[in-house]
Write a protein that holds these residues in place. Structure first.
Motif, short mmCIF file in Angstrom:
data_model
loop_
_atom_site.label_atom_id
_atom_site.label_comp_id
_atom_site.label_asym_id
_atom_site.label_seq_id
_atom_site.Cartn_x
_atom_site.Cartn_y
_atom_site.Cartn_z
N PRO A 102 -51.44 2.76 6.87
CA PRO A 102 -52.17 3.53 5.85
C PRO A 102 -53.60 3.02 5.65
CG PRO A 102 -49.94 3.13 5.11
CD PRO A 102 -50.12 2.32 6.37
N LEU A 103 -53.80 1.70 5.67
CA LEU A 103 -55.14 1.16 5.48
C LEU A 103 -56.07 1.57 6.62
CD1 LEU A 103 -57.12 -0.58 3.88
CD2 LEU A 103 -56.26 -2.58 5.13
N GLU A 104 -55.58 1.49 7.86
CA GLU A 104 -56.39 1.88 9.01
C GLU A 104 -56.81 3.34 8.93
OE1 GLU A 104 -54.60 -1.06 12.52
OE2 GLU A 104 -53.64 0.86 12.08
N LEU A 105 -55.86 4.21 8.61
CA LEU A 105 -56.16 5.64 8.57
C LEU A 105 -57.08 5.97 7.40
CD1 LEU A 105 -55.59 8.16 10.20
CD2 LEU A 105 -53.70 8.67 8.64
N THR A 106 -56.89 5.30 6.28
CA THR A 106 -57.76 5.52 5.13
C THR A 106 -59.19 5.12 5.46
OG1 THR A 106 -55.91 5.15 3.62
CG2 THR A 106 -58.12 5.01 2.68
N ALA A 107 -59.35 4.01 6.17
CA ALA A 107 -60.68 3.59 6.59
C ALA A 107 -61.33 4.63 7.50
CB ALA A 107 -60.61 2.23 7.28
N VAL A 108 -60.55 5.22 8.39
CA VAL A 108 -61.08 6.26 9.28
C VAL A 108 -61.66 7.41 8.48
CG1 VAL A 108 -60.41 8.04 10.93
CG2 VAL A 108 -59.61 5.70 11.25
N TYR A 109 -60.99 7.80 7.41
CA TYR A 109 -61.43 8.95 6.62
C TYR A 109 -62.75 8.69 5.89
CZ TYR A 109 -57.37 12.07 7.05
OH TYR A 109 -56.42 12.95 7.50
N THR A 110 -63.19 7.44 5.80
CA THR A 110 -64.48 7.19 5.14
C THR A 110 -65.63 7.81 5.92
OG1 THR A 110 -64.82 5.03 6.24
CG2 THR A 110 -63.66 5.02 4.11
N MET A 111 -65.42 8.12 7.21
CA MET A 111 -66.51 8.71 7.98
C MET A 111 -66.81 10.14 7.57
SD MET A 111 -65.05 9.45 11.80
CE MET A 111 -63.42 10.15 12.11
N PHE A 112 -65.88 10.82 6.92
CA PHE A 112 -66.13 12.21 6.54
C PHE A 112 -67.11 12.30 5.37
CE2 PHE A 112 -61.72 12.53 8.44
CZ PHE A 112 -62.19 12.86 9.69
N PRO A 113 -66.81 11.73 4.20
CA PRO A 113 -67.81 11.76 3.13
C PRO A 113 -68.97 10.79 3.38
CG PRO A 113 -65.93 10.49 2.41
CD PRO A 113 -65.56 11.08 3.75
N GLY A 114 -68.84 9.91 4.37
CA GLY A 114 -69.86 8.90 4.65
C GLY A 114 -70.87 9.34 5.69
N ALA A 115 -71.01 10.65 5.90
CA ALA A 115 -71.99 11.19 6.85
C ALA A 115 -71.80 10.62 8.25
CB ALA A 115 -73.42 10.95 6.36
N GLY A 116 -70.55 10.40 8.62
CA GLY A 116 -70.24 9.92 9.96
C GLY A 116 -70.11 8.43 10.08
N GLN A 117 -70.34 7.69 8.98
CA GLN A 117 -70.22 6.24 9.01
C GLN A 117 -68.88 5.80 8.43
OE1 GLN A 117 -73.51 4.50 6.90
NE2 GLN A 117 -74.94 4.83 8.58
N ILE A 118 -68.24 4.86 9.14
CA ILE A 118 -67.00 4.28 8.65
C ILE A 118 -67.33 3.02 7.87
CG2 ILE A 118 -64.97 2.97 9.39
CD1 ILE A 118 -64.34 5.07 11.34
N ALA A 119 -66.73 2.88 6.69
CA ALA A 119 -66.88 1.67 5.89
C ALA A 119 -65.67 0.78 6.14
CB ALA A 119 -66.97 2.03 4.40
N GLN A 120 -65.92 -0.45 6.55
CA GLN A 120 -64.83 -1.38 6.86
C GLN A 120 -64.15 -1.83 5.57
OE1 GLN A 120 -63.85 -1.89 9.96
NE2 GLN A 120 -65.52 -0.54 10.60
N PRO A 121 -62.81 -1.87 5.56
CA PRO A 121 -62.09 -2.33 4.36
C PRO A 121 -62.42 -3.79 4.03
CG PRO A 121 -60.61 -1.23 5.89
CD PRO A 121 -61.89 -1.46 6.62
N ARG A 122 -62.45 -4.09 2.74
CA ARG A 122 -62.68 -5.47 2.28
C ARG A 122 -61.62 -5.81 1.24
NH1 ARG A 122 -68.27 -4.78 -0.41
NH2 ARG A 122 -67.34 -2.73 -0.78
N GLY A 123 -60.95 -6.93 1.44
CA GLY A 123 -59.97 -7.37 0.45
C GLY A 123 -60.63 -8.00 -0.76
N VAL A 124 -61.73 -8.69 -0.53
CA VAL A 124 -62.49 -9.34 -1.59
C VAL A 124 -63.94 -8.90 -1.44
CG1 VAL A 124 -63.27 -11.53 -2.57
CG2 VAL A 124 -60.94 -11.33 -1.67
N ILE A 125 -64.53 -8.44 -2.55
CA ILE A 125 -65.92 -8.00 -2.52
C ILE A 125 -66.86 -9.13 -2.91
CG2 ILE A 125 -67.60 -6.41 -3.55
CD1 ILE A 125 -65.29 -4.42 -3.89
N SER A 126 -66.53 -9.84 -3.99
CA SER A 126 -67.37 -10.96 -4.43
C SER A 126 -66.54 -11.92 -5.26
CB SER A 126 -68.58 -10.46 -5.24
OG SER A 126 -68.14 -9.75 -6.38
#
Length: 205
Positions: A102-126
């Protein structure tokens, strides 16, 4: 079926449009296995559909036919660029027979609203220490996978899925606003997936 948007994205990259017609859908088979004939779960099988209508209804024959038209190598190349590895080169790939999380496929879908760019998942942001000093910062990492016009067309098609297609129950449960997404189920509804997005959030369940 939540994998199908990758097949449609590959087709758009190869010159198809949301209104391109797929025909002879009642007789789709695999080149090396004429006994294999994909069927959709509900209703009669139409013989001609546009790409938009086929994705909206999650038509299995249309997805399998589209993969054969653009070539499985194109679909696998896109999937690999999007971070999905080890998928099988088979006609049923279009229906989601590859193994993904599910995490891999969800990351793939970021390219649709992201104008073609995939955002890599992050477990910790800061991370901040006790004094409030930031000791770790992990900014989002993006990579361009498809052209922005292709992503825009997919956003339009996937919004239709939620507004009028297999994802419409989300509206009945009170989900509002401009969202898109795609459902996916395994045989006998043993598993049920949905990956969806707004302009700010992509979520998979």
């Amino acid at each position: 079926s939540a994998f199908k948007p990758l097949v449609y994205t590959a087709a758009l990259e190869h010159g198809y449009s949301p209104v391109s017609l797929l025909s002879n859908l009642q007789h789709v088979t695999a080149p090396d296995n004429p006994e294999w004939m994909p069927r959709s779960a509900h209703g009669e099988q139409p013989d001609t559909m546009t790409l938009r209508a086929a994705l909206l209804e999650s038509n299995n024959a249309a997805a399998a036919d589209l993969q054969q038209l653009v070539g499985s190598k194109a679909v696998l190349r896109l999937a690999s660029d999007a971070g999905l590895e080890g998928l099988p080169d088979v006609p049923s790939l279009a229906l989601g027979t590859g193994l993904v999380t599910p995490l891999e496929l969800t990351a793939v879908y970021t390219m649709f609203p992201g104008a073609g760019q995939i955002a890599q998942p992050r477990g910790v942001i800061s991370v901040f220490d006790a004094s409030g000093t930031q000791v770790l910062d992990r900014p989002v990492q993006r990579s361009q996978v498809v052209a922005a016009p292709v992503a825009f067309q997919m956003v339009s098609m996937l919004r239709d899925v939620v507004d009028r297609g297999t994802g419409a129950p989300a509206r009945a449960f009170g989900v509002r606003g401009a969202i898109g997404g795609k459902t996916g189920t395994t045989d006998d509804y043993h598993d049920a997936w949905f990956v969806g997005f707004s302009t700010a959030v992509v979520a998979g369940v």
